[in-house]
Design an enzyme around this catalytic site. Structure first.
Site, PDB file in Angstrom:
ATOM      1  CG  ASN A  10     -13.674  -3.336 -39.038  1.00 27.03           C
ATOM      2  OD1 ASN A  10     -13.686  -3.955 -40.103  1.00 27.03           O
ATOM      3  ND2 ASN A  10     -12.586  -2.769 -38.540  1.00 27.03           N
ATOM      4  CD1 TRP A  11     -18.575  -8.214 -39.517  1.00 30.85           C
ATOM      5  CD2 TRP A  11     -18.963  -9.108 -41.538  1.00 30.85           C
ATOM      6  NE1 TRP A  11     -19.901  -8.562 -39.581  1.00 30.85           N
ATOM      7  CE2 TRP A  11     -20.164  -9.106 -40.799  1.00 30.85           C
ATOM      8  CE3 TRP A  11     -18.976  -9.615 -42.841  1.00 30.85           C
ATOM      9  CZ2 TRP A  11     -21.364  -9.608 -41.337  1.00 30.85           C
ATOM     10  CZ3 TRP A  11     -20.152 -10.110 -43.373  1.00 30.85           C
ATOM     11  CH2 TRP A  11     -21.334 -10.107 -42.614  1.00 30.85           C
ATOM     12  CE  LYS A  12     -10.744  -5.324 -36.587  1.00 28.12           C
ATOM     13  NZ  LYS A  12      -9.693  -5.167 -35.588  1.00 28.12           N
ATOM     14  CG  HIS A  97      -9.030   0.159 -38.521  1.00 27.19           C
ATOM     15  ND1 HIS A  97      -8.003  -0.632 -38.067  1.00 27.19           N
ATOM     16  CD2 HIS A  97     -10.105  -0.143 -37.760  1.00 27.19           C
ATOM     17  CE1 HIS A  97      -8.443  -1.385 -37.077  1.00 27.19           C
ATOM     18  NE2 HIS A  97      -9.718  -1.103 -36.869  1.00 27.19           N
ATOM     19  CD  GLU A  99      -6.837  -4.224 -37.559  1.00 31.70           C
ATOM     20  OE1 GLU A  99      -7.592  -4.473 -38.515  1.00 31.70           O
ATOM     21  OE2 GLU A  99      -7.099  -4.566 -36.381  1.00 31.70           O
ATOM     22  CD  GLU A 168     -11.418   1.414 -33.757  1.00 30.73           C
ATOM     23  OE1 GLU A 168     -12.297   0.617 -33.434  1.00 30.73           O
ATOM     24  OE2 GLU A 168     -10.634   1.218 -34.709  1.00 30.73           O
ATOM     25  N   GLY A 174      -8.537  -5.675 -30.417  1.00 28.16           N
ATOM     26  CA  GLY A 174      -8.309  -7.112 -30.554  1.00 28.16           C
ATOM     27  C   GLY A 174      -7.548  -7.727 -29.395  1.00 28.16           C
ATOM     28  CB  SER A 212     -11.441  -5.092 -26.338  1.00 28.27           C
ATOM     29  OG  SER A 212     -10.235  -5.547 -26.934  1.00 28.27           O
ATOM     30  N   GLY A 233     -15.048  -4.744 -33.559  1.00 29.12           N
ATOM     31  CA  GLY A 233     -14.341  -5.676 -34.429  1.00 29.12           C
ATOM     32  C   GLY A 233     -14.777  -7.103 -34.167  1.00 29.12           C
ATOM     33  N   GLY A 234     -14.003  -7.832 -33.357  1.00 31.96           N
ATOM     34  CA  GLY A 234     -14.234  -9.263 -33.126  1.00 31.96           C
ATOM     35  C   GLY A 234     -15.677  -9.634 -32.830  1.00 31.96           C
TER      36      GLY A 234
HETATM   37  P1  PGA Z   1     -11.952  -5.195 -31.684  1.00 34.80           P
HETATM   38  O1  PGA Z   1     -11.606  -4.300 -32.984  1.00 34.80           O
HETATM   39  O2  PGA Z   1     -13.363  -4.878 -31.282  1.00 34.80           O
HETATM   40  O3  PGA Z   1     -11.758  -6.596 -32.139  1.00 34.80           O
HETATM   41  O4  PGA Z   1     -10.973  -4.777 -30.616  1.00 34.80           O
HETATM   42  C1  PGA Z   1     -12.040  -2.976 -33.056  1.00 34.80           C
HETATM   43  C2  PGA Z   1     -11.628  -2.377 -34.381  1.00 34.80           C
HETATM   44  O5  PGA Z   1     -10.538  -2.688 -34.876  1.00 34.80           O
HETATM   45  O6  PGA Z   1     -12.359  -1.571 -34.968  1.00 34.80           O
END
Ligand code: PGA
Length: 253
Positions: A10-12, A97, A99, A168, A174, A212, A233-234
């Protein structure tokens, strides 16, 4: 062999430092497995570009969107429908998600409508669920996740093939602080029991962990956590890390 493991990047709202084309090219060295699918979820405008680059290089990559509208078409300025995602080359969409829930106020009802829209357009939704630290500290995780699952999935008919679940925990996203393998395994057990109580067999849905995940902890999480892969994510912005996480998932357990 059926695909029963997944890594989804997930590049966000980011693009990789070297650009989309180089990112895809750098995945050429991946040791692909028929048992594990690698999907990338770029921001909408880059899905088609990434899909085209992967097709040129004959890489078995899949593509996901990070969100979709709950409507099929019409006067919804700024929205993108699930069928448009499919036209751009996406086969999956991340829904619910944390977010989106926390920053944009999406509730379980809206998440359920988006799930329905995704399935109607032929996309595989990746339903995200997860608790805050406050809920974990007061031992409320099982009840909270049950509520998220029942509210989002209630009334919809899914098969084991057209839905993925991603656990999650919000406090792990993050933050560099991943849940322990034991904790994920226990929570995955609650999620599977809830799904089975909604419909026998639903507990066989692929269940991913996110929060993470890195090239450093993927192998251990795969072994200890009883999950079918990762939502990343990251680390998903760096091809070398994606490669390592994918190979840990494909060969893990
Ligand atoms: P992260 O994000 O790996 O940066 O913790 C995971 C996500 O939001 O799907």
């Amino acid at each position: 062999m059926a695909i029963d493991r997944h890594v989804i990047g997930n590049w966000k709202m980011n693009i990789p430092a070297d650009g989309v084309e180089n990112f895809v090219r750098d995945l050429r060295g991946v040791r692909w497995s028929d048992a594990c699918r690698l999907s990338i979820a770029p921001p909408y405008p880059f899905i088609a570009e990434a899909r085209d680059r992967a097709a040129e290089l004959r890489l078995p990559l899949s593509f996901a969107a990070q969100n979709c509208s709950d409507h099929a078409s019409g006067a919804y300025t700024g929205e993108v429908s699930a069928s448009m995602i499919a036209l751009a080359g996406g086969s999956m969409v991340i829904v619910g998600h944390s977010e989106r829930r926390e920053i944009y106020g999406e509730d379980d009802e809206l998440v359920g409508l988006k799930l329905r829209a995704a399935v109607e357009a032929g996309l595989i939704p990746v339903l995200c669920v997860g608790e805050s630290m406050e809920i974990r500290e007061r031992d409320g995780v099982a009840g909270f996740l049950e509520q998220q699952l029942v509210r989002a999935l209630g009334g919809l008919s899914f098969s084991e093939r057209n839905l993925l679940i991603a656990y999650e925990p919000i406090w792990a996203i993050g933050t560099g602080r991943n849940a322990s393998g034991d904790m994920v395994a226990e929570t995955a057990g609650w999620i599977r029991r809830t799904l089975a109580s909604m419909r026998p067999g639903l507990d066989e849905l692929p269940l991913l962990y996110g929060g993470s995940v890195t090239e450093m902890n993927a192998r251990e999480l795969m072994r200890e956590a009883d999950v079918d892969g990762f939502l990343v994510g990251g680390a998903s912005l760096e091809p070398e890390k994606v490669k390592a996480i994918y190979e840990a998932c494909a060969s893990g357990r």
